[in-house]
Motif scaffolding. Sequence first.
Motif, PDB file in Angstrom:
ATOM      1  N   ARG A 101      -5.597  17.269  92.769  1.00  0.00           N
ATOM      2  CA  ARG A 101      -4.703  18.079  93.704  1.00  0.00           C
ATOM      3  C   ARG A 101      -3.505  17.780  93.035  1.00  0.00           C
ATOM      4  NH1 ARG A 101      -4.498  14.387  97.584  1.00  0.00           N
ATOM      5  NH2 ARG A 101      -6.806  14.850  98.153  1.00  0.00           N
ATOM      6  N   ILE A 102      -2.994  16.825  92.425  1.00  0.00           N
ATOM      7  CA  ILE A 102      -1.673  16.572  92.109  1.00  0.00           C
ATOM      8  C   ILE A 102      -1.104  17.558  90.693  1.00  0.00           C
ATOM      9  CG2 ILE A 102      -0.130  14.790  90.759  1.00  0.00           C
ATOM     10  CD1 ILE A 102      -1.405  12.606  92.393  1.00  0.00           C
ATOM     11  N   HIS A 103      -2.300  17.466  89.872  1.00  0.00           N
ATOM     12  CA  HIS A 103      -2.019  18.211  88.723  1.00  0.00           C
ATOM     13  C   HIS A 103      -2.372  19.847  88.863  1.00  0.00           C
ATOM     14  CE1 HIS A 103      -1.684  14.639  86.367  1.00  0.00           C
ATOM     15  NE2 HIS A 103      -3.103  14.175  86.830  1.00  0.00           N
ATOM     16  N   LYS A 126     -12.665  21.927  68.618  1.00  0.00           N
ATOM     17  CA  LYS A 126     -11.223  22.592  68.446  1.00  0.00           C
ATOM     18  C   LYS A 126     -10.294  22.933  69.185  1.00  0.00           C
ATOM     19  CE  LYS A 126     -12.661  24.504  63.705  1.00  0.00           C
ATOM     20  NZ  LYS A 126     -12.953  25.691  63.030  1.00  0.00           N
ATOM     21  N   ILE A 127     -10.886  23.483  70.330  1.00  0.00           N
ATOM     22  CA  ILE A 127     -10.188  23.972  71.452  1.00  0.00           C
ATOM     23  C   ILE A 127      -9.500  22.614  72.204  1.00  0.00           C
ATOM     24  CG2 ILE A 127     -10.227  25.083  73.760  1.00  0.00           C
ATOM     25  CD1 ILE A 127     -12.297  26.939  72.464  1.00  0.00           C
ATOM     26  N   LEU A 128     -10.536  21.696  72.232  1.00  0.00           N
ATOM     27  CA  LEU A 128      -9.879  20.499  73.028  1.00  0.00           C
ATOM     28  C   LEU A 128      -8.723  19.747  72.343  1.00  0.00           C
ATOM     29  CD1 LEU A 128     -10.629  18.376  75.323  1.00  0.00           C
ATOM     30  CD2 LEU A 128     -11.876  17.091  74.061  1.00  0.00           C
ATOM     31  N   CYS A 129      -9.089  19.604  71.007  1.00  0.00           N
ATOM     32  CA  CYS A 129      -7.853  19.054  69.981  1.00  0.00           C
ATOM     33  C   CYS A 129      -6.640  19.898  70.372  1.00  0.00           C
ATOM     34  CB  CYS A 129      -8.332  19.041  68.450  1.00  0.00           C
ATOM     35  SG  CYS A 129      -9.720  17.977  68.153  1.00  0.00           S
ATOM     36  N   SER A 130      -6.800  21.099  70.403  1.00  0.00           N
ATOM     37  CA  SER A 130      -5.294  21.897  70.450  1.00  0.00           C
ATOM     38  C   SER A 130      -4.742  21.566  71.915  1.00  0.00           C
ATOM     39  CB  SER A 130      -5.626  23.354  69.940  1.00  0.00           C
ATOM     40  OG  SER A 130      -6.557  23.966  70.877  1.00  0.00           O
ATOM     41  N   GLU A 131      -5.701  21.441  72.911  1.00  0.00           N
ATOM     42  CA  GLU A 131      -5.066  21.492  74.338  1.00  0.00           C
ATOM     43  C   GLU A 131      -5.078  19.972  74.675  1.00  0.00           C
ATOM     44  OE1 GLU A 131      -4.671  23.867  76.333  1.00  0.00           O
ATOM     45  OE2 GLU A 131      -5.216  25.384  74.956  1.00  0.00           O
ATOM     46  N   PHE A 132      -5.211  18.871  73.790  1.00  0.00           N
ATOM     47  CA  PHE A 132      -5.181  17.525  74.235  1.00  0.00           C
ATOM     48  C   PHE A 132      -3.770  17.076  74.674  1.00  0.00           C
ATOM     49  CE2 PHE A 132      -5.407  13.035  73.813  1.00  0.00           C
ATOM     50  CZ  PHE A 132      -6.466  12.475  74.490  1.00  0.00           C
ATOM     51  N   SER A 133      -2.818  17.636  73.957  1.00  0.00           N
ATOM     52  CA  SER A 133      -1.416  17.213  73.984  1.00  0.00           C
ATOM     53  C   SER A 133      -0.882  17.909  75.321  1.00  0.00           C
ATOM     54  CB  SER A 133      -0.462  17.507  72.779  1.00  0.00           C
ATOM     55  OG  SER A 133      -0.455  18.904  72.628  1.00  0.00           O
ATOM     56  N   LYS A 134      -1.326  18.948  75.677  1.00  0.00           N
ATOM     57  CA  LYS A 134      -1.187  19.614  76.914  1.00  0.00           C
ATOM     58  C   LYS A 134      -1.629  19.011  78.112  1.00  0.00           C
ATOM     59  CE  LYS A 134      -1.568  24.400  79.097  1.00  0.00           C
ATOM     60  NZ  LYS A 134      -2.285  25.621  79.041  1.00  0.00           N
ATOM     61  N   ILE A 135      -2.830  18.538  77.872  1.00  0.00           N
ATOM     62  CA  ILE A 135      -3.698  17.703  79.001  1.00  0.00           C
ATOM     63  C   ILE A 135      -2.626  16.492  79.265  1.00  0.00           C
ATOM     64  CG2 ILE A 135      -5.603  16.733  79.822  1.00  0.00           C
ATOM     65  CD1 ILE A 135      -7.312  18.476  77.915  1.00  0.00           C
ATOM     66  N   MET A 136      -2.458  15.746  78.100  1.00  0.00           N
ATOM     67  CA  MET A 136      -1.698  14.384  78.141  1.00  0.00           C
ATOM     68  C   MET A 136      -0.142  14.740  79.018  1.00  0.00           C
ATOM     69  SD  MET A 136      -4.084  12.642  77.812  1.00  0.00           S
ATOM     70  CE  MET A 136      -3.534  11.084  77.787  1.00  0.00           C
ATOM     71  N   GLN A 137       0.436  15.953  78.650  1.00  0.00           N
ATOM     72  CA  GLN A 137       1.850  16.061  79.249  1.00  0.00           C
ATOM     73  C   GLN A 137       1.737  16.862  80.567  1.00  0.00           C
ATOM     74  OE1 GLN A 137       3.568  18.583  75.946  1.00  0.00           O
ATOM     75  NE2 GLN A 137       3.325  16.874  74.642  1.00  0.00           N
ATOM     76  N   GLN A 138       0.961  17.867  80.506  1.00  0.00           N
ATOM     77  CA  GLN A 138       1.005  18.586  81.960  1.00  0.00           C
ATOM     78  C   GLN A 138       0.129  17.888  82.933  1.00  0.00           C
ATOM     79  OE1 GLN A 138       0.304  22.892  81.599  1.00  0.00           O
ATOM     80  NE2 GLN A 138       2.020  22.895  80.284  1.00  0.00           N
ATOM     81  N   GLY A 139      -0.969  17.266  82.306  1.00  0.00           N
ATOM     82  CA  GLY A 139      -2.017  16.656  83.241  1.00  0.00           C
ATOM     83  C   GLY A 139      -3.300  17.294  83.369  1.00  0.00           C
TER      84      GLY A 139
END
Length: 840
Positions: free
Chosen positions: A705-707, A780-793
């Motif tokens: 809900r938060i993210h 490959k997709i997870l690696c490219s999106e990992f920083s986004k997940i950690m920053q945006q949640g």
Amino acid sequence: MDSVNKQMDSSKYVRYTPEQVEALERVYTECPKPSSLRRQQLIRECPILSNIEPKQIKVWFQNRRCREKQRKEASRLQTVNRKLTAMNKLLMEENDRLQKQVSHLVYENGYMRQQLQSASGTTTDNSCESVVMSGQQQQQQNPTPQHPQRDANNPAGLLAIAEETLAEFLSKATGTAVDWVQMIGMKPGPDSIGIVAVSRNCSGVAARACGLVSLEPTKVAEILKERLSWFRDCRSIDVLSAIPTGNGGTIELIYMQTYAPTTLAAARDFWTLRYTTSLEDGSLVICERSLTSSTGGPAGPPTTSFVRAEVLPSGYLIRPCEGGGSIIHIVDHVDLDAWSVPEVLRPLYESSKILAQKMTVAALRHIRQIAQESSGEIQYGGGRQPAVLRTFSQRLCRGFNDAVNGFADDGWSLMGSDGVEDVTIMINSSPNKFLGSQYSTSMFSTFGGGVLCAKASMLLQNVPPALLVRFLREHRSEWADYGVDAYSAACLKASPYAVPCARPGGFPGSQVILPLAHTVEHEEFLEVVRLEGHAFSPEDVALARDMYLLQLCSGVDENAVGACAQLVFAPIDESFADDAPLLPSGFRVIPLDPKPDGPAATRTLDLASTLEVGAGGARPAGEADLNGYNLRSVLTIAFQFTFESHLRDNVAAMARQYVRSVVGSVQRVAMAISPSRLSSHMGPKPLPGSPEALTLARWICRSYRIHTGGELFRVESQASDAILKQLWLHSDAILCCSVKTNASPVFTFANQAGLDMLETTLVALQDIMLDKILDEAGRKILCSEFSKIMQQGFAYLPAGICLSSMGRPVSYEQAIAWKVLNDDDSNHCLAFMFLNWSFV
């Protein structure tokens, strides 16, 4: 008055001469019940019978038949009496052994209580584990020194190993060296297989059987040594050297290869010493153990494509019975190196019940089968000898095992895949490897070609193996394709048909099952299946002919504990010659015990955990449920086809598509016949009810809900157990994995859909890594999106393919990844939700 005298004369006792008796006996052997005409003819043909009236001859034949009947009945009763006497002796010995075992356990129990009381009262160096291990050592100690001084590379050294093996084997067969527990459903009695037990609390897996057979000890020993004839998992057994011993015995050095039961693990081989000798009481003993660095002895052949497993002291004790026959004691004790196989398969290698069915009981059944065949108790139709039919069964099994294993030294090689690894295709273009075993030159085209095998293994949930195989046997049209059957049948002809297009639900031909033979206890059937041809369009008239399959079905008794169920078949032509070439295909379903042989096996040494739970020693209900909540089994499918070289790729494409369609059909069948769907009392998998699970469910929903700003699902109640229940039953697969910077993410939790998608359990889930289930594109997709997940949640991931723990591809329409925060808003784990997933 004269008439009365005549009657008295005619009924008076007649004394026959030896010559007259011999003449009557000759006729009796040809015709025990001659007609009045035949009796009159007899008097005319034999002048020595001319002084005897026809009526007296009739009375002689009546008396002779009566004596024969009485003799047979007396003989039968004597045989039953001998059996009962021998079985009674066996039961009394077993009772004595059990009493010794009880005394031993009572002593050990008292010793452990004493140690635990002193440990709780004072601090000592004895840890709980060492206390238990000291008891175990007392129970498991060898009757001979652990490391005798010897040179094991010469005959005297080998004899020392042999004598030590003999002593250890006898202590297991008739003593208390192993804690034996009787197998359910194996009741002793004059007509039973015997007494069968499995080990509890010993290294490796072990099984023991004792029974009665009506064969002489030397014949029994000969059959048991010929392991290829009865141990279906045995690929080859070679005696590399034989050394006679001074006491009239023989020491043999043996290398044996066995088949792997599935495509998911390597096959096992063994390097052993076998010792055959006689005891003072006239018993024969054949005992065996592996030669290792600790036992000494020559090193065995190098292992190629096999994992070297170990035989712990095992063997056969064969004692002669009064009046003929033998009492047999069999012990099989092996360590199959279970740690080298994927965790989901370990129960196959840690189950004493499976070992008992495959080896111990199989040996006893085979001997009983031969005993009954040789006594003429079994009569088979079809004009074939029992030994010929048994050879057909062995060839079907062996050909299927060869296909499942695909050994390189048989000529098999892997064919490139189409990118999806669910079906393995192997090619064998070396028919010479097979000549004289499974196939014949007629099966290989003059244009060149070979055999192609398409195979797959998968995990099944909540489907009893016996029930599934029975369904596959009785309802062939539910999964088979008539066009593919016609192609397989055509390999027996000089000019094969064109490669068919495998189509799910192709026009089914009705099948007629013609029984050929069955084993004594009906655990295995050999039959001919006639597939009746039907033309459903003008161009298919050529296919509209009857086809025949030779089929072997085993393990369809739902009450057999640890039994593997199997359906194997091969096309045959109408002639069905004794040397007919066979190309077997089929299904094998092996049960996976949720826990190796019951809770005690895994918990005995874990004293600390039982003390934590309380005096009763019970595990928390949640843990027991999670580890054994359902029945699981491994299904292995293998189909073989011949091909001509120029059509190889076409046949491979057809085979791959066909096996995929069969897999889909079997999954539908499995879901339909699953007892959990048939009976209401077996609900879905139970919820993990620990406080940690309740808290984690709350954190997953709150973080989503938060993210994302949306709700994971509509919450009717804020109570933690209500949230967990909705999360657990959510239709999309939701999985959590650890977030560690220095290690690959490992799964820590999954809801019911997530476990189904990964084909695993909550306990086994913790051995699965995130990067192992994602394909290359997904990683490959997870690696490219990992920083986004950690920053945006959070992040949305596109549609893709992932793999279950059994290696099956799973497609999903979209995935959502988000950070799960704890109550302090620190990162706890990473959650994934796979939307609209399905097996490809």
